[in-house]
Write a protein that holds these residues in place. Structure first.
Motif, PDB file in Angstrom:
ATOM      1  N   GLY A  20     -50.782  -9.011 -48.141  1.00 25.99           N
ATOM      2  CA  GLY A  20     -50.843  -9.390 -49.547  1.00 25.99           C
ATOM      3  C   GLY A  20     -49.544  -9.884 -50.143  1.00 25.99           C
ATOM      4  O   GLY A  20     -49.531 -10.306 -51.305  1.00 25.99           O
ATOM      5  N   PHE A  21     -48.439  -9.872 -49.391  1.00 26.79           N
ATOM      6  CA  PHE A  21     -47.156 -10.256 -49.972  1.00 26.79           C
ATOM      7  C   PHE A  21     -47.151 -11.721 -50.398  1.00 26.79           C
ATOM      8  O   PHE A  21     -46.611 -12.072 -51.442  1.00 26.79           O
ATOM      9  N   CYS A  22     -47.740 -12.595 -49.583  1.00 28.42           N
ATOM     10  CA  CYS A  22     -47.732 -14.023 -49.907  1.00 28.42           C
ATOM     11  C   CYS A  22     -48.843 -14.406 -50.868  1.00 28.42           C
ATOM     12  O   CYS A  22     -48.861 -15.533 -51.385  1.00 28.42           O
ATOM     13  N   THR A  23     -49.794 -13.507 -51.102  1.00 24.89           N
ATOM     14  CA  THR A  23     -51.027 -13.865 -51.804  1.00 24.89           C
ATOM     15  C   THR A  23     -50.819 -14.390 -53.229  1.00 24.89           C
ATOM     16  O   THR A  23     -51.458 -15.380 -53.610  1.00 24.89           O
ATOM     17  N   PRO A  24     -49.941 -13.801 -54.061  1.00 24.73           N
ATOM     18  CA  PRO A  24     -49.759 -14.371 -55.405  1.00 24.73           C
ATOM     19  C   PRO A  24     -49.347 -15.839 -55.378  1.00 24.73           C
ATOM     20  O   PRO A  24     -49.905 -16.661 -56.111  1.00 24.73           O
ATOM     21  N   GLY A  25     -48.386 -16.163 -54.527  1.00 25.35           N
ATOM     22  CA  GLY A  25     -47.964 -17.556 -54.417  1.00 25.35           C
ATOM     23  C   GLY A  25     -49.008 -18.425 -53.759  1.00 25.35           C
ATOM     24  O   GLY A  25     -49.198 -19.595 -54.124  1.00 25.35           O
ATOM     25  N   MET A  26     -49.722 -17.860 -52.777  1.00 25.79           N
ATOM     26  CA  MET A  26     -50.759 -18.611 -52.083  1.00 25.79           C
ATOM     27  C   MET A  26     -51.904 -18.966 -53.032  1.00 25.79           C
ATOM     28  O   MET A  26     -52.482 -20.055 -52.958  1.00 25.79           O
ATOM     29  N   LEU A  27     -52.245 -18.064 -53.936  1.00 25.74           N
ATOM     30  CA  LEU A  27     -53.299 -18.341 -54.914  1.00 25.74           C
ATOM     31  C   LEU A  27     -52.888 -19.473 -55.858  1.00 25.74           C
ATOM     32  O   LEU A  27     -53.704 -20.343 -56.192  1.00 25.74           O
ATOM     33  N   ALA A  28     -51.624 -19.467 -56.288  1.00 25.26           N
ATOM     34  CA  ALA A  28     -51.149 -20.521 -57.187  1.00 25.26           C
ATOM     35  C   ALA A  28     -51.227 -21.886 -56.521  1.00 25.26           C
ATOM     36  O   ALA A  28     -51.670 -22.877 -57.121  1.00 25.26           O
ATOM     37  N   THR A  29     -50.827 -21.957 -55.248  1.00 30.13           N
ATOM     38  CA  THR A  29     -50.902 -23.220 -54.515  1.00 30.13           C
ATOM     39  C   THR A  29     -52.345 -23.618 -54.265  1.00 30.13           C
ATOM     40  O   THR A  29     -52.709 -24.793 -54.367  1.00 30.13           O
TER      41      THR A  29
END
Length: 392
Positions: A100-109
């Motif tokens: 889940g560490f990358c998920t906030p940024g991945m959702l934005a992209t």
């Protein structure tokens, strides 16, 4: 110090900060919104990506002062967004997150991809995601989640989403010249025919197609005798833990292989074809299958070559190149899984030696090799545990 006023997730935030303060630090330390993760702090990994006026930016290299008077949306503020509601559901359904560490940024992209590129195919989605690094999932689930949202919106357009897309088009700067430079084009690689066995022998497998693991075992028999055994598909499959051949037609077999390792449990059903090179005593077993539970797909090439090691002994070199698509792809790069595969190769070698010592009688069906995945799992964990003390 200067007072910076930013509307964060619909609430006005006014705080004093140094001019050098980055937006990511402002969000986390001043606004106390810790869902935005900072990692590389060089704008490379994409973990800190947030929306500024609806567009994704790297918050670790964007100065908070440059956002004064603007609107910022972080992962905590996506509740009312029609695209994000679809993406979050799809991320869950397609197993698009692990740690889940990358998920906030991945959702934005991902939101930006859905917004700007309604007709994007898999190749374009992968290119757009290349600026966001994920160390867990292998990107398969993330790509599948985005594609599923795009397809759903094509099948049944959403008025709210269409309004957001129209707003993006209307707000393109008027002085922008789309012909001022040439962008990269998404190129779909052409499918290639399998390489001949000479090129796919151990040491020459195409590692670009998946994870590669090398191993091998010693056989207590002459190379020609071992090679004659290794060409017999039913006998070889009977030595592979968990493998069962259900039917055979020429050099192609249908069957299944069951795997259970810690949290991973799968039963892949599919087919495999054996390509031989008698002159070099080398072969490639090319297989693919689908797990009945997770619907994950697996493809793999098992290359092996028998070489003499004295008059009465031989060495079998083995290389496995494999790839996983679907929920199980998150396990493919795990060090534990790679240890597990190496143990499987060693177990396979032990079974080959046993079968050569005790040949089957005429007409006798080979018995599937016994396998204790729990014992192997804890054996690997114990070896790693001992390794920690050795390093200490």
């Amino acid at each position: 110090m200067a007072e910076i006023s930013i509307q964060v997730n619909g609430r006005q935030q006014k705080h004093e900060a140094e001019p050098r303060t980055h937006l990511g630090d402002f969000i986390r330390e001043k606004s106390r919104l810790t869902g935005t993760n900072l990692s590389c702090e060089h704008g490379v990994c994409g973990a800190c990506t947030v929306l500024v006026d609806g567009r994704p930016v790297r918050s670790c290299i964007t100065f908070a002062g440059a956002c004064d008077g603007h609107e910022v949306t972080t992962v905590e503020g996506y509740d009312d967004d029609p695209i994000m509601s679809r993406l979050r559901t799809a991320f869950s359904e397609k197993h698009a997150l692990q740690c889940g560490f990358c998920t906030p940024g991945m959702l934005a992209t991902s939101r930006d991809i859905v917004l700007r590129l309604p007709d994007a195919d898999e190749a374009r989605v992968r290119i757009e995601l290349s600026g966001n690094i994920c160390r867990c999932t292998g990107y398969q689930g993330i790509t599948a989640a985005i594609l599923s949202v795009l397809q759903a919106l094509r099948d049944q357009p959403d008025a709210q989403v269409e309004a957001l897309r129209a707003d993006v088009v209307q707000n393109v700067p008027q002085d922008w010249d789309q012909n001022s430079f040439t962008t990269f084009d998404a190129v779909q690689e052409e499918a290639q025919m399998p390489a001949p066995v000479a090129a796919a022998a151990p040491g020459n497998a195409d590692k670009g197609k998946g994870q590669a693991i090398q191993g091998g075992f010693d056989a207590r028999f002459p190379a020609d005798q071992v090679w004659a055994f290794m060409k017999d598909l039913p006998k070889v499959a009977a030595c592979l833990p968990g493998a069962i051949i259900e039917s055979q037609e020429g050099a192609t077999v249908q069957g299944k292989i069951a795997i259970k390792f810690g949290p991973m449990s799968a039963a892949f059903k599919g087919n495999a074809t054996l390509e031989e090179d008698n002159e070099r005593r080398a072969a490639v077993l090319r297989g693919e299958g689908v797990d009945s539970l997770s619907q994950s797909r697996a493809r793999g090439d098992v290359s092996y070559q028998v070489q003499p090691d004295g008059q009465e002994r031989s060495r079998v070199h083995v290389e496995l190149v494999y790839s996983l698509q679907g929920p199980l792809a998150q396990f493919s790069r795990s060090g534990l899984v790679q240890d597990f595969v190496r143990r499987m190769i060693a177990e396979f070698g032990k079974n080959v030696n046993l079968r050569l010592e005790n040949p089957l009688a005429e007409g006798q069906e080979p018995v599937v090799a016994e396998f204790n995945p729990v014992k192997m799992f804890f054996s690997i964990l114990w070896d790693r545990f001992k390794g920690l003390f050795r390093r200490a």
